[in-house]
Motif scaffolding. Structure first.
Motif, PDB file in Angstrom:
ATOM      1  N   TYR A 115      29.268  36.467  30.096  1.00 26.88           N
ATOM      2  CA  TYR A 115      29.971  35.484  30.989  1.00 26.88           C
ATOM      3  C   TYR A 115      31.532  35.682  30.578  1.00 26.88           C
ATOM      4  O   TYR A 115      32.422  35.615  31.472  1.00 26.88           O
ATOM      5  CB  TYR A 115      29.441  34.204  30.921  1.00 26.88           C
ATOM      6  N   ALA A 116      31.721  35.730  29.160  1.00 26.23           N
ATOM      7  CA  ALA A 116      33.331  35.838  28.792  1.00 26.23           C
ATOM      8  C   ALA A 116      33.875  36.980  29.288  1.00 26.23           C
ATOM      9  O   ALA A 116      34.993  37.028  29.879  1.00 26.23           O
ATOM     10  CB  ALA A 116      33.126  35.886  27.329  1.00 26.23           C
ATOM     11  N   ARG A 117      33.147  38.298  29.320  1.00 24.38           N
ATOM     12  CA  ARG A 117      33.871  39.605  29.764  1.00 24.38           C
ATOM     13  C   ARG A 117      33.960  39.386  31.251  1.00 24.38           C
ATOM     14  O   ARG A 117      35.084  39.716  31.889  1.00 24.38           O
ATOM     15  CB  ARG A 117      32.844  40.807  29.619  1.00 24.38           C
ATOM     16  N   GLU A 118      33.143  38.811  32.164  1.00 25.83           N
ATOM     17  CA  GLU A 118      33.415  38.605  33.448  1.00 25.83           C
ATOM     18  C   GLU A 118      34.467  37.745  33.920  1.00 25.83           C
ATOM     19  O   GLU A 118      35.172  38.174  34.627  1.00 25.83           O
ATOM     20  CB  GLU A 118      32.015  38.192  34.357  1.00 25.83           C
ATOM     21  N   CYS A 119      34.370  36.830  33.192  1.00 26.39           N
ATOM     22  CA  CYS A 119      35.699  35.601  33.330  1.00 26.39           C
ATOM     23  C   CYS A 119      37.078  36.176  33.017  1.00 26.39           C
ATOM     24  O   CYS A 119      37.926  36.123  33.630  1.00 26.39           O
ATOM     25  CB  CYS A 119      35.397  34.425  32.703  1.00 26.39           C
ATOM     26  N   ALA A 120      37.045  37.086  31.906  1.00 29.95           N
ATOM     27  CA  ALA A 120      38.197  37.655  31.451  1.00 29.95           C
ATOM     28  C   ALA A 120      38.687  38.893  32.573  1.00 29.95           C
ATOM     29  O   ALA A 120      39.825  39.067  32.726  1.00 29.95           O
ATOM     30  CB  ALA A 120      38.243  38.312  30.240  1.00 29.95           C
ATOM     31  N   GLU A 121      37.843  39.427  32.858  1.00 25.96           N
ATOM     32  CA  GLU A 121      38.025  40.547  34.005  1.00 25.96           C
ATOM     33  C   GLU A 121      38.865  39.791  35.142  1.00 25.96           C
ATOM     34  O   GLU A 121      39.706  40.486  35.851  1.00 25.96           O
ATOM     35  CB  GLU A 121      36.656  41.333  34.478  1.00 25.96           C
ATOM     36  N   LEU A 122      38.147  38.745  35.471  1.00 24.53           N
ATOM     37  CA  LEU A 122      38.620  37.804  36.690  1.00 24.53           C
ATOM     38  C   LEU A 122      40.243  37.688  36.483  1.00 24.53           C
ATOM     39  O   LEU A 122      41.130  37.616  37.492  1.00 24.53           O
ATOM     40  CB  LEU A 122      37.956  36.692  37.202  1.00 24.53           C
ATOM     41  N   LEU A 123      40.476  36.954  35.193  1.00 24.47           N
ATOM     42  CA  LEU A 123      41.769  36.792  35.072  1.00 24.47           C
ATOM     43  C   LEU A 123      42.728  37.835  34.858  1.00 24.47           C
ATOM     44  O   LEU A 123      43.788  37.787  34.917  1.00 24.47           O
ATOM     45  CB  LEU A 123      41.740  35.849  33.573  1.00 24.47           C
ATOM     46  N   LEU A 124      42.099  38.962  34.264  1.00 21.44           N
ATOM     47  CA  LEU A 124      42.964  40.257  34.186  1.00 21.44           C
ATOM     48  C   LEU A 124      43.363  40.937  35.413  1.00 21.44           C
ATOM     49  O   LEU A 124      44.269  41.223  35.718  1.00 21.44           O
ATOM     50  CB  LEU A 124      42.163  41.398  33.237  1.00 21.44           C
ATOM     51  N   GLU A 125      42.425  40.916  36.365  1.00 22.39           N
ATOM     52  CA  GLU A 125      42.729  41.070  37.852  1.00 22.39           C
ATOM     53  C   GLU A 125      43.683  40.400  38.393  1.00 22.39           C
ATOM     54  O   GLU A 125      44.759  40.843  38.990  1.00 22.39           O
ATOM     55  CB  GLU A 125      41.464  41.150  38.360  1.00 22.39           C
ATOM     56  N   LEU A 126      43.794  38.734  37.972  1.00 23.78           N
ATOM     57  CA  LEU A 126      44.759  38.165  38.768  1.00 23.78           C
ATOM     58  C   LEU A 126      46.032  38.443  38.001  1.00 23.78           C
ATOM     59  O   LEU A 126      47.131  38.712  38.527  1.00 23.78           O
ATOM     60  CB  LEU A 126      44.180  36.542  38.346  1.00 23.78           C
ATOM     61  N   SER A 127      46.018  38.749  36.736  1.00 22.19           N
ATOM     62  CA  SER A 127      47.234  38.865  35.979  1.00 22.19           C
ATOM     63  C   SER A 127      47.891  40.090  36.502  1.00 22.19           C
ATOM     64  O   SER A 127      49.115  39.983  36.552  1.00 22.19           O
ATOM     65  CB  SER A 127      46.932  38.949  34.284  1.00 22.19           C
ATOM     66  N   PHE A 128      47.359  41.139  36.362  1.00 18.92           N
ATOM     67  CA  PHE A 128      47.866  42.431  36.778  1.00 18.92           C
ATOM     68  C   PHE A 128      48.002  42.700  38.273  1.00 18.92           C
ATOM     69  O   PHE A 128      48.954  43.446  38.764  1.00 18.92           O
ATOM     70  CB  PHE A 128      47.005  43.603  36.228  1.00 18.92           C
ATOM     71  N   GLY A 129      47.202  41.787  39.069  1.00 21.64           N
ATOM     72  CA  GLY A 129      47.229  41.957  40.605  1.00 21.64           C
ATOM     73  C   GLY A 129      48.459  41.060  41.005  1.00 21.64           C
ATOM     74  O   GLY A 129      49.681  41.169  41.124  1.00 21.64           O
ATOM     75  N   GLU A 130      48.032  39.859  41.363  1.00 19.06           N
ATOM     76  CA  GLU A 130      48.794  38.656  42.207  1.00 19.06           C
ATOM     77  C   GLU A 130      49.946  38.387  41.415  1.00 19.06           C
ATOM     78  O   GLU A 130      50.833  37.912  41.896  1.00 19.06           O
ATOM     79  CB  GLU A 130      47.900  37.527  42.400  1.00 19.06           C
ATOM     80  N   LEU A 131      49.865  38.190  39.912  1.00 23.81           N
ATOM     81  CA  LEU A 131      50.964  37.716  39.022  1.00 23.81           C
ATOM     82  C   LEU A 131      51.834  38.778  38.632  1.00 23.81           C
ATOM     83  O   LEU A 131      52.819  38.351  38.218  1.00 23.81           O
ATOM     84  CB  LEU A 131      50.289  36.912  37.994  1.00 23.81           C
ATOM     85  N   GLY A 132      51.533  39.977  38.586  1.00 25.06           N
ATOM     86  CA  GLY A 132      52.250  41.191  38.531  1.00 25.06           C
ATOM     87  C   GLY A 132      52.679  41.435  37.104  1.00 25.06           C
ATOM     88  O   GLY A 132      53.777  41.603  36.812  1.00 25.06           O
ATOM     89  N   LEU A 133      51.564  41.015  36.015  1.00 25.09           N
ATOM     90  CA  LEU A 133      52.124  41.032  34.552  1.00 25.09           C
ATOM     91  C   LEU A 133      51.890  42.455  34.223  1.00 25.09           C
ATOM     92  O   LEU A 133      51.626  43.255  34.712  1.00 25.09           O
ATOM     93  CB  LEU A 133      51.106  40.223  33.670  1.00 25.09           C
ATOM     94  N   HIS A 134      52.761  42.812  33.008  1.00 21.69           N
ATOM     95  CA  HIS A 134      52.750  44.011  32.331  1.00 21.69           C
ATOM     96  C   HIS A 134      51.695  44.383  31.223  1.00 21.69           C
ATOM     97  O   HIS A 134      51.033  45.236  31.039  1.00 21.69           O
ATOM     98  CB  HIS A 134      54.315  44.265  31.984  1.00 21.69           C
ATOM     99  N   ARG A 135      51.748  43.054  30.471  1.00 22.54           N
ATOM    100  CA  ARG A 135      50.715  43.053  29.209  1.00 22.54           C
ATOM    101  C   ARG A 135      50.248  41.669  29.034  1.00 22.54           C
ATOM    102  O   ARG A 135      50.663  40.804  29.176  1.00 22.54           O
ATOM    103  CB  ARG A 135      51.647  43.293  28.087  1.00 22.54           C
ATOM    104  N   VAL A 136      48.936  42.069  28.859  1.00 22.49           N
ATOM    105  CA  VAL A 136      48.067  40.573  28.428  1.00 22.49           C
ATOM    106  C   VAL A 136      47.292  41.013  26.995  1.00 22.49           C
ATOM    107  O   VAL A 136      46.885  41.990  26.734  1.00 22.49           O
ATOM    108  CB  VAL A 136      46.857  40.380  29.476  1.00 22.49           C
TER     109      VAL A 136
END
Length: 190
Positions: A115-136
């Protein structure tokens, strides 16, 4: 970065990230008052009053706009009763450098199921997609083998271990730093 950004629920295959609510108190208290859960965290087990204050502080955090803004959504199972099984954390550490810190906390009876991995994947997808972050990046106690394993499964690189970095809970503790860049995340998604 498209800021400000307002949180909205995020659906995964088995999980849903949703805003924390007042009825999450009992589950959050169970997590934050458990000595084993708190073992590698920056705080000792919390009292009911302390958890109520945390819930009051964190539940309204739904907007990323400036440095030090964060969201701390509840982890809920899509096929469950909608109760909180853990929390995620995404903290905007720099707007100019487009960076954030990620973290997770999953209740003992839900650990080891991805569950932690799946949720982290969701936040990384958001981070690098919609939010346009460079590094997490993630900062964690390297003795926390489960969290280290989540970082590795996400493709995060071990960048550093700060030895005896802080005096915490009566002992010197190390801090491990894991990180992933937007291009590395994109390569993993291909």
């Amino acid at each position: 970065m498209p800021l400000p950004w307002d949180f909205r629920p995020i659906e995964g295959g088995r999980v849903r990230l949703d805003a924390m609510r007042s009825d999450d108190f009992d589950a959050l208290y169970a997590l934050h008052s458990d000595p084993e859960v708190c073992r590698y965290l920056l705080f000792e087990p919390r009292s009911a009053e302390q958890v109520a204050a945390v819930l009051e502080r964190d539940a309204p955090k739904t907007r990323l706009e400036k440095v030090d803004d964060y969201i701390q959504p509840a982890i809920r199972l899509r096929d469950g009763d909608g109760g909180l099984v853990g929390t995620m954390y995404l903290h905007l550490t720099s707007v100019d450098d487009r960076t954030a810190e990620i973290g997770w906390l999953v209740g003992p009876s839900f650990q080891g199921r991805g569950y932690a991995r799946e949720c982290a994947e969701l936040l990384l997808e958001l981070s690098f997609g919609e939010l346009g972050l460079h590094r997490v990046h993630a900062e964690l106690d390297p003795r926390n083998a489960a969290s280290v394993a989540v970082c590795v499964r996400l493709g995060m690189r071990h960048e550093a271990t700060f030895v005896e970095h802080m005096w915490l809970k009566g002992e010197w503790t190390d801090t491990g730093i894991y990180a992933i860049l937007e291009r590395e995340w994109a390569d993993r998604q291909r």
